[in-house]
Design a protein around this motif. Structure first.
Motif, PDB file in Angstrom:
ATOM      1  N   TRP A 211      14.933  36.171  68.651  1.00 57.39           N
ATOM      2  CA  TRP A 211      15.226  35.802  70.029  1.00 57.39           C
ATOM      3  C   TRP A 211      15.341  37.012  70.954  1.00 57.39           C
ATOM      4  O   TRP A 211      15.466  36.857  72.168  1.00 57.39           O
ATOM      5  CB  TRP A 211      16.518  34.976  70.087  1.00 57.39           C
ATOM      6  CG  TRP A 211      16.373  33.651  69.430  1.00 57.39           C
ATOM      7  CD1 TRP A 211      16.781  33.304  68.173  1.00 57.39           C
ATOM      8  CD2 TRP A 211      15.738  32.484  69.971  1.00 57.39           C
ATOM      9  NE1 TRP A 211      16.453  32.004  67.894  1.00 57.39           N
ATOM     10  CE2 TRP A 211      15.815  31.474  68.985  1.00 57.39           C
ATOM     11  CE3 TRP A 211      15.136  32.192  71.196  1.00 57.39           C
ATOM     12  CZ2 TRP A 211      15.284  30.204  69.193  1.00 57.39           C
ATOM     13  CZ3 TRP A 211      14.606  30.922  71.399  1.00 57.39           C
ATOM     14  CH2 TRP A 211      14.691  29.949  70.412  1.00 57.39           C
ATOM     15  N   ASN A 212      15.310  38.199  70.399  1.00 61.41           N
ATOM     16  CA  ASN A 212      15.339  39.415  71.208  1.00 61.41           C
ATOM     17  C   ASN A 212      13.951  39.642  71.813  1.00 61.41           C
ATOM     18  O   ASN A 212      13.008  39.964  71.099  1.00 61.41           O
ATOM     19  CB  ASN A 212      15.735  40.606  70.334  1.00 61.41           C
ATOM     20  CG  ASN A 212      15.703  41.927  71.087  1.00 61.41           C
ATOM     21  OD1 ASN A 212      15.509  41.966  72.300  1.00 61.41           O
ATOM     22  ND2 ASN A 212      15.893  43.013  70.366  1.00 61.41           N
ATOM     23  N   PRO A 213      13.785  39.499  73.126  1.00 61.80           N
ATOM     24  CA  PRO A 213      12.445  39.651  73.719  1.00 61.80           C
ATOM     25  C   PRO A 213      11.878  41.058  73.574  1.00 61.80           C
ATOM     26  O   PRO A 213      10.653  41.233  73.561  1.00 61.80           O
ATOM     27  CB  PRO A 213      12.664  39.282  75.197  1.00 61.80           C
ATOM     28  CG  PRO A 213      14.130  39.427  75.427  1.00 61.80           C
ATOM     29  CD  PRO A 213      14.797  39.132  74.135  1.00 61.80           C
ATOM     30  N   PHE A 214      12.750  42.066  73.451  1.00 62.29           N
ATOM     31  CA  PHE A 214      12.260  43.430  73.258  1.00 62.29           C
ATOM     32  C   PHE A 214      11.513  43.561  71.925  1.00 62.29           C
ATOM     33  O   PHE A 214      10.592  44.364  71.806  1.00 62.29           O
ATOM     34  CB  PHE A 214      13.423  44.424  73.302  1.00 62.29           C
ATOM     35  CG  PHE A 214      13.984  44.644  74.673  1.00 62.29           C
ATOM     36  CD1 PHE A 214      13.469  45.614  75.502  1.00 62.29           C
ATOM     37  CD2 PHE A 214      15.022  43.854  75.153  1.00 62.29           C
ATOM     38  CE1 PHE A 214      13.973  45.820  76.783  1.00 62.29           C
ATOM     39  CE2 PHE A 214      15.536  44.046  76.418  1.00 62.29           C
ATOM     40  CZ  PHE A 214      15.011  45.025  77.233  1.00 62.29           C
ATOM     41  N   LEU A 215      11.915  42.787  70.933  1.00 62.17           N
ATOM     42  CA  LEU A 215      11.225  42.800  69.647  1.00 62.17           C
ATOM     43  C   LEU A 215       9.770  42.387  69.830  1.00 62.17           C
ATOM     44  O   LEU A 215       8.868  42.980  69.225  1.00 62.17           O
ATOM     45  CB  LEU A 215      11.931  41.865  68.664  1.00 62.17           C
ATOM     46  CG  LEU A 215      11.284  41.717  67.274  1.00 62.17           C
ATOM     47  CD1 LEU A 215      12.362  41.641  66.203  1.00 62.17           C
ATOM     48  CD2 LEU A 215      10.407  40.457  67.203  1.00 62.17           C
ATOM     49  N   HIS A 216       9.532  41.396  70.662  1.00 63.62           N
ATOM     50  CA  HIS A 216       8.165  40.914  70.878  1.00 63.62           C
ATOM     51  C   HIS A 216       7.340  41.923  71.670  1.00 63.62           C
ATOM     52  O   HIS A 216       6.123  42.011  71.477  1.00 63.62           O
ATOM     53  CB  HIS A 216       8.213  39.561  71.578  1.00 63.62           C
ATOM     54  CG  HIS A 216       8.873  38.500  70.764  1.00 63.62           C
ATOM     55  ND1 HIS A 216       8.192  37.732  69.841  1.00 63.62           N
ATOM     56  CD2 HIS A 216      10.175  38.101  70.709  1.00 63.62           C
ATOM     57  CE1 HIS A 216       9.031  36.886  69.263  1.00 63.62           C
ATOM     58  NE2 HIS A 216      10.245  37.102  69.771  1.00 63.62           N
ATOM     59  N   LEU A 238       7.744  35.450  74.884  1.00 52.54           N
ATOM     60  CA  LEU A 238       7.966  36.640  75.699  1.00 52.54           C
ATOM     61  C   LEU A 238       7.641  36.378  77.164  1.00 52.54           C
ATOM     62  O   LEU A 238       8.430  36.704  78.067  1.00 52.54           O
ATOM     63  CB  LEU A 238       7.125  37.801  75.177  1.00 52.54           C
ATOM     64  CG  LEU A 238       7.192  39.102  75.988  1.00 52.54           C
ATOM     65  CD1 LEU A 238       8.617  39.642  76.014  1.00 52.54           C
ATOM     66  CD2 LEU A 238       6.231  40.144  75.429  1.00 52.54           C
ATOM     67  N   LEU A 239       6.481  35.785  77.426  1.00 54.52           N
ATOM     68  CA  LEU A 239       6.074  35.535  78.809  1.00 54.52           C
ATOM     69  C   LEU A 239       6.944  34.461  79.462  1.00 54.52           C
ATOM     70  O   LEU A 239       7.224  34.527  80.669  1.00 54.52           O
ATOM     71  CB  LEU A 239       4.601  35.123  78.842  1.00 54.52           C
ATOM     72  CG  LEU A 239       3.609  36.187  78.332  1.00 54.52           C
ATOM     73  CD1 LEU A 239       2.191  35.651  78.365  1.00 54.52           C
ATOM     74  CD2 LEU A 239       3.714  37.473  79.165  1.00 54.52           C
ATOM     75  N   SER A 240       7.391  33.488  78.665  1.00 57.44           N
ATOM     76  CA  SER A 240       8.281  32.454  79.199  1.00 57.44           C
ATOM     77  C   SER A 240       9.634  33.044  79.569  1.00 57.44           C
ATOM     78  O   SER A 240      10.201  32.736  80.625  1.00 57.44           O
ATOM     79  CB  SER A 240       8.461  31.324  78.186  1.00 57.44           C
ATOM     80  OG  SER A 240       7.237  30.688  77.902  1.00 57.44           O
ATOM     81  N   ALA A 241      10.167  33.904  78.686  1.00 53.56           N
ATOM     82  CA  ALA A 241      11.443  34.559  78.968  1.00 53.56           C
ATOM     83  C   ALA A 241      11.336  35.429  80.216  1.00 53.56           C
ATOM     84  O   ALA A 241      12.231  35.432  81.072  1.00 53.56           O
ATOM     85  CB  ALA A 241      11.873  35.403  77.766  1.00 53.56           C
ATOM     86  N   ALA A 242      10.218  36.161  80.328  1.00 51.20           N
ATOM     87  CA  ALA A 242      10.007  37.013  81.505  1.00 51.20           C
ATOM     88  C   ALA A 242       9.959  36.180  82.785  1.00 51.20           C
ATOM     89  O   ALA A 242      10.561  36.546  83.805  1.00 51.20           O
ATOM     90  CB  ALA A 242       8.713  37.808  81.350  1.00 51.20           C
TER      91      ALA A 242
END
Length: 264
Positions: A211-216, A238-242
């Motif tokens: 769930w860490n977006p930085f990982l992606h 990732l794009l959805s979180a952004a």
């Protein structure tokens, strides 16, 4: 119709001039006339990679992936630091340019965009230099999937900008948020796959760090530099979180603009 078009062009040109002036101001404020700032910007990723290489040599563990420890750690460090620092510096653009908000033409979002552009240019140069260095050192192609690498950079920039907009606006409204981010910085780095291959983690642990977006961001960056890298990347997540960060940040900036300006 013609008048509306002219008004739009005039407003756009004024906005571009404002952002350009803020970019120059941010660059002068950050580096001044000293060359030490430029050197430190280039040296910082090298120090991180060197530190991880030293730790790897002392512990004498097997290399997480590939045949080059330097390449593995470099892709992890660049992928994470680029995302994190662009987001952090862009978010700080609001507070660093607080006095400029007294001018009617300068909006809070302009300061974030200006800081984002400056940091993006800096990190694109850093990335190019390190990739060229690795190409010269290993005598092989580092970027094996050029289109994927380009899309990774675009995704990193999009997420970093979105996260910066959210952090700047929400942080201006909730000062405690900046302290939470500062405290979580090290946790984010160690759960972003900089030192390990996420796909090798136990499913129960992977379900948490996923769930860490930085990982992606790191996974997308690293997967473009290896032929057979097994990734847990979810581009959709990732794009959805952004997008969620960006929409929320823009909404907060528009609704609480006067409060944000007064807080700076």
């Amino acid at each position: 119709m013609l008048l509306t078009e002219k008004s739009f062009r005039y407003a756009l040109s004024e906005n571009v001039r404002v952002i350009g002036a803020l970019v120059i101001r941010s660059g002068v404020t950050r580096f001044g006339e000293s060359r030490i700032g430029y050197l430190w910007t280039l040296a910082e990723p090298s120090i991180y990679v060197g530190m991880f290489l030293a730790m790897h040599g002392l512990v004498r563990t097997s290399l997480p992936f590939g045949d080059s420890a330097m390449l593995f750690f470099l892709t992890g460090v660049i992928g994470f630091r680029m995302t994190n620092l662009i987001a952090r510096k862009a978010a700080n653009g609001l507070s660093h340019n607080g006095p400029m908000l007294g001018y009617p033409l300068v909006k809070p979002l302009d300061t974030i965009v200006a800081a984002f552009l400056l940091e993006t240019i800096i990190w694109m140069i850093i990335c190019a230099l390190f990739m060229f260095f690795m190409f010269a050192a290993l005598e092989r192609h580092i970027i094996v999937y050029p289109l994927e690498f380009a899309s990774a950079l675009l995704a990193i920039c999009y997420f970093a900008f979105s996260f910066a907009v959210f952090n700047a606006t929400f942080g201006a409204l909730v000062p405690l948020w900046a302290k939470i981010l500062s405290f979580s910085n090290m946790i984010l780095m160690f759960t972003s796959g900089v030192l390990f291959v996420p796909s090798t983690l136990p499913p129960s642990l992977l379900a948490i760090v996923w769930w860490n977006p930085f990982l992606h961001c790191v996974e997308w960056f690293r997967s473009a530099t290896y032929l057979d890298y097994v990734t847990v990347l979810s581009k959709t997540y990732l794009l959805s979180a952004a997008t969620c960060f960006l929409v929320t940040g823009l909404a907060l900036e528009r609704i609480y603009r006067n409060r944000i300006i007064s807080s700076e």
